[in-house]
Design an enzyme around this catalytic site. Structure first.
Site, PDB file in Angstrom:
ATOM      1  N   ASP A  55      13.593   8.428  -6.237  1.00 39.92           N
ATOM      2  CA  ASP A  55      12.627   9.107  -5.375  1.00 39.92           C
ATOM      3  C   ASP A  55      11.450   8.231  -4.990  1.00 39.92           C
ATOM      4  O   ASP A  55      10.700   8.549  -4.082  1.00 39.92           O
ATOM      5  CB  ASP A  55      12.037  10.291  -6.153  1.00 39.92           C
ATOM      6  CG  ASP A  55      12.726  11.583  -5.838  1.00 39.92           C
ATOM      7  OD1 ASP A  55      13.228  11.730  -4.721  1.00 39.92           O
ATOM      8  OD2 ASP A  55      12.753  12.453  -6.730  1.00 39.92           O
TER       9      ASP A  55
HETATM   10  C1  GLC Z   1      13.520  12.748 -11.088  1.00 42.11           C
HETATM   11  C2  GLC Z   1      14.026  13.584  -9.955  1.00 42.11           C
HETATM   12  C3  GLC Z   1      15.335  13.057  -9.450  1.00 42.11           C
HETATM   13  C4  GLC Z   1      15.235  11.595  -9.159  1.00 42.11           C
HETATM   14  C5  GLC Z   1      14.664  10.830 -10.329  1.00 42.11           C
HETATM   15  C6  GLC Z   1      14.426   9.381 -10.015  1.00 42.11           C
HETATM   16  O1  GLC Z   1      14.342  12.899 -12.201  1.00 42.11           O
HETATM   17  O2  GLC Z   1      14.189  14.921 -10.347  1.00 42.11           O
HETATM   18  O3  GLC Z   1      15.746  13.749  -8.303  1.00 42.11           O
HETATM   19  O4  GLC Z   1      16.504  11.128  -8.839  1.00 42.11           O
HETATM   20  O5  GLC Z   1      13.463  11.407 -10.724  1.00 42.11           O
HETATM   21  O6  GLC Z   1      13.384   9.195  -9.131  1.00 42.11           O
HETATM   22  C1  GLC Z   2      10.680  12.183  -9.437  1.00 41.54           C
HETATM   23  C2  GLC Z   2      10.107  10.937  -9.987  1.00 41.54           C
HETATM   24  C3  GLC Z   2       8.640  10.906  -9.834  1.00 41.54           C
HETATM   25  C4  GLC Z   2       8.247  11.236  -8.416  1.00 41.54           C
HETATM   26  C5  GLC Z   2       8.872  12.529  -7.967  1.00 41.54           C
HETATM   27  C6  GLC Z   2       8.600  12.837  -6.554  1.00 41.54           C
HETATM   28  O1  GLC Z   2      10.354  13.227 -10.279  1.00 41.54           O
HETATM   29  O2  GLC Z   2      10.446  10.774 -11.335  1.00 41.54           O
HETATM   30  O3  GLC Z   2       8.147   9.669 -10.245  1.00 41.54           O
HETATM   31  O4  GLC Z   2       6.866  11.313  -8.314  1.00 41.54           O
HETATM   32  O5  GLC Z   2      10.246  12.471  -8.154  1.00 41.54           O
HETATM   33  O6  GLC Z   2       9.250  13.990  -6.124  1.00 41.54           O
END
Ligand code: GLC
Ligand code: GLC
Length: 814
Positions: free
Chosen positions: A483
């Site tokens: 993300d």
């Molecule tokens: C969090 C989000 C997931 C994403 C991951 C890596 O676990 O829920 O959707 O793939 O972060 O950013």
């Molecule tokens: C996931 C990631 C986090 C980010 C979020 C955004 O949870 O782990 O770092 O801020 O996605 O949606």
């Protein structure tokens, strides 16, 4: 240092001090009504949607951390205490908290009185039961005052915390006998209310917070409790709450139970009121009638235990490694069910307000729970697919209550579509239900515009094909699985969302590419090919296979960096995750997925990539996401470089994708390495270092701080993470090697060579497979012989019996 121990027989984690390094929580509820409860009875509950139907209030970001819950106060002479220690924090003579499967038992002892609070949500009921047992263990009679406490939320949890100009005037309650009804907004557009009841006449009550606590007091010194005088207040506006006072006399050795029920009901529009302003209490009374006597509560508790016996009997491992046993048989599948129910909504790190159900998250969660509840997995797949657009793109999130895509976030996360194929394939392999492919499924949540699920899967596949960049690799869009890799965002203002903002001055969005999505395409695409072939659609299957081959080539051509797989190309066409970079030279994701997809297995690139992971990313606490950590913010990379080094996506140990490497290690036959990596992050193996780890030792956390962080080894964001599903998937399917396949149950272990063997009892398509794996020659991989009910079979796929019987399977490795 530990703060408790596993009781595997009871399937409980027993915490023996309230002073855990952080609140260690559990989840109540398996169907529609849910709660979180900490080891000091903190937490809150809601009906279906933590944002839109919040039943009790929680005070976030507060001091102390975990503030508000289902508290019970005991006044014994001049001493006031809580069985869970908080909020009064009177020192207890003894304390324990047993977190079990869907229930929690908190027991405190003080001055010869034992008070035990059993909390659970019965099956089929929208209510929490809090059964309070008081026992006089002293040799003198005792007269004590028991006071319950919950605070109501005004339903919409977001509005509840922000819109005080309105909310301080809307709160309304009714009290009748021992039942306190919370009916805020029921007079207008709501047809639901909550109530808190106890099965005994009360000696007093309060529903107005200020009357109960006293002006300027907190939960730790409610005036009504300390003076023993309740206000019998009827809340009008401000903060409605519910407290019952019960005076209890106990002779030595005497034990008494009080059954408190905190429930939610909906009332048909025409029957909302029985008199002006008097709510229709019949539905609440009907619910309470079923949960009044001790026998009824005991029966409900047993039914919950049976429910879990059944779920957990789908996959049972017998192994000499007790830590592995408790992960595989109890806590990992339990966490998978919790992530199924909650997605990413409700924990000590998710407020229940921020996110609904994630498209990719929920699709991946399927991998972990499909064998436990295939019917609900089916429904979940169709719900997710309905939030897909005709071009294969999808809403990144949707609200569980409405099942509608979330417009604030929208779509454009280009990995999302592929996860739908992965989840659906896992479901079909588990159940053999190819019929799901014909289910008419809306696009963009519009029931008038449907395609079959198979058409959705093809749209997913071609969304990648139709959105490739200059190197023939998939465009990344707003982000892929990571993300925080926001290559088209170029945000320079602190309030902009990395996920949804794109700078109008940013370069062309059709340049930045993701090697991770490419790897996923090669790893997941073949499932669609297999489905098409089984449907006799060979032309389509061939066309898809061609695309997969082309992607494979594109990765080998432009996604290989010499020692590992490149991670991405940025909006200027520069490599990310390459030796050319100053920071972020190597990332975990593309190594995992490319190897899982078989890229470079033939020519040694796969092994080389894993060797590089070992060399550059592995630590004693798990594999970090990238190295070197970004030291400064990069406009062209986005959120990944926003975190201080060692946290989250910036070189934290992101437990979710450690299993990708573990799976990849099994692809090249490295059983020793795979299991070693598994045990570095599996919580049961980290129990001894709970003081460092900080989070619950019975469930995975999303992240463990990486080696660049001052708190290396400290976990955060426990419970709601794709880590649960992925680790269950990797240990059960890849390491222990019991893998549902299109035509049967495939057995293909990849284990440490030191293992002598193990047994797995696996429920699969209407039969039970009692599988004994023997490893007499101490190999990591390789099935030499399989017998089913005493007969040798060809190959290593166990046939589908669907006869309700148990079949004995012996697998000899060698
Ligand atoms: C969090 C989000 C997931 C994403 C991951 C890596 O676990 O829920 O959707 O793939 O972060 O950013
Ligand atoms: C996931 C990631 C986090 C980010 C979020 C955004 O949870 O782990 O770092 O801020 O996605 O949606």
């Amino acid at each position: 240092m530990k703060y408790g121990h596993f009781d595997d027989k009871a399937r409980e984690y027993v915490i023996d001090t309230p002073r855990t390094p952080y609140p260690w929580i559990n989840y109540l509820g398996c169907e529609q009504f849910f709660g979180i409860i900490s080891n000091t009875a903190g937490g809150y509950c809601f009906y279906r949607d933590a944002r839109l139907r919040r039943v009790t209030r929680y005070r976030y970001n507060n001091m102390p951390v975990d503030n508000g819950g289902r508290y019970f106060y005991i006044k014994d002479g001049d001493t006031v205490w809580n069985p869970g220690w908080k909020p009064v924090k009177t020192e207890l003579d003894s304390y324990s908290c047993r977190h079990g499967m869907g229930y929690t038992i908190i027991t405190g002892q003080k001055n010869g009185l034992t008070a035990s609070q059993l909390s659970f949500v019965p099956m089929g009921v929208n209510a929490e039961v809090h059964q309070m047992t008081l026992r006089n263990d002293s040799d003198a009679p005792k007269d004590v005052i028991l006071t319950s406490f919950v605070e109501f939320c005004l339903w919409n949890a977001q509005d509840d915390m922000t819109n005080f100009q309105r909310n301080f005037s809307t709160g309304e309650v009714e009290v009748e006998g021992s039942v306190i009804y919370h009916k805020t907004e029921y007079r207008e557009r709501r047809n639901h209310y909550a109530f808190y009841a106890v099965n005994t006449p009360v000696d007093g009550f309060d529903t107005d917070m200020e009357t109960f606590l006293g002006l300027y007091n907190g939960f730790e010194n409610p005036q009504a409790v300390f003076t023993g005088k309740m206000g019998n207040s009827i809340a009008s506006g401000w903060q409605p709450m519910a407290a019952h006072q019960v005076k209890v006399s106990l002779v030595p050795g005497e034990e008494r139970r009080f059954n408190f029920v905190l429930g939610y009901v909906e009332v048909p529009q025409a029957e909302k009121f029985v008199a002006p302003s008097v709510i229709n209490k019949a539905p609440a009374k009907a619910l309470l009638e079923k949960l009044t006597t001790d026998e009824q509560i005991a029966e409900a508790f047993n039914a919950l235990k049976k429910h879990w016996d059944n779920l957990l009997s789908a996959y049972v491992l017998t192994t000499p490694d007790e830590k592995l046993g408790r992960m595989v048989n109890i806590w990992n599948p339990y966490q998978c069910m919790v992530t199924f129910n909650m997605s990413r909504s409700t924990s000590m790190f998710e407020s229940g307000i921020g996110r609904g159900m994630g498209f990719r998250d929920s699709s991946q969660d399927l991998l972990g729970f499909v064998h436990q509840i295939p019917e609900r997995a089916r429904e979940r797949i169709l719900d997710i697919a309905a939030t897909q657009f005709r071009d294969g793109g999808c809403y990144h999130q949707y609200q569980p209550l409405t099942k509608k895509g979330n417009n604030d976030i929208g779509g454009g996360f280009n990995d999302d579509p592929l996860w739908l194929i992965a989840g659906t394939a896992a479901y079909i392999k588990e159940t053999g239900d190819f019929g799901i492919l014909d289910a008419a499924t809306p696009y963009d949540c519009n029931p008038d515009d449907c395609g079959t699920l198979l058409e959705h899967l093809e749209a997913s596949f071609y969304h990648v094909v139709n959105n490739k960049g200059p190197h023939g690799l998939p465009l990344i869009g707003r982000a892929d699985w990571n993300d925080c890799l926001n290559l088209n965002c170029f945000s320079d203002e602190p309030s902009e969302s990395f996920q949804t903002f794109s700078n109008p001055n940013a370069p062309d969005e059709r340049v930045a590419e993701s090697v991770l999505i490419a790897g996923m395409f090669v790893a997941i695409g073949p499932d669609l090919v297999a489905i098409l072939r089984r449907r006799g659609l060979d032309d389509k299957a061939d066309a898809c296979q061609k695309e997969i081959d082309a992607m494979n080539e594109a990765i080998l051509r432009d996604g290989w960096d010499g020692e590992w797989f490149v991670r991405a190309y940025d909006a200027f066409g520069h490599k990310i995750g390459s030796k050319e970079c100053e920071d972020g030279k190597i990332y975990i994701e593309s190594q995992g997925y490319c190897v899982m997809g078989g890229v470079g297995v033939k020519d040694g690139k796969a092994e080389k990539a894993l060797e590089s992971v070992h060399k550059y990313l592995e630590t004693k606490h798990g594999i970090v996401l990238l190295q070197p950590a970004y030291k400064e913010y990069h406009l062209e990379l986005g959120e990944v470089s926003s975190y201080p080094p060692g946290y989250k996506e910036n070189a934290g140990i992101f437990c979710h994708n450690n299993p990708w490497i573990i799976a990849a290690e099994t692809v090249v036959g490295h059983g020793d390495r795979a299991f070693d990596l598994y045990s570095r992050i599996a919580p049961a193996y980290r129990e001894e270092i709970s003081d460092l780890h900080k989070m619950e030792p019975y469930v995975y956390s999303q992240m463990i701080a990486g080696k660049d962080a001052p708190n290396f080894g400290q976990a955060k964001n426990s419970w709601l993470t794709g880590t649960a599903a992925w680790n269950f998937y990797v240990i059960s399917n890849y390491i222990l090697g019991i893998k549902p396949d299109w035509e049967g149950l495939k057995v293909d272990p990849c284990i440490p060579h030191t293992w002598d063997g193990y047994q797995v009892s696996r429920r699969f398509r209407g039969a039970t497979y009692a599988i004994t794996i023997e490893n007499p020659s101490h190999v990591c991989r390789g099935v030499k012989q399989v017998t089913v009910d005493g007969q040798a079979i060809e190959g290593n796929v166990l046939p589908v019996f669907a006869d309700g019987k148990t079949h004995q399977v012996t697998v000899t490795l060698g």
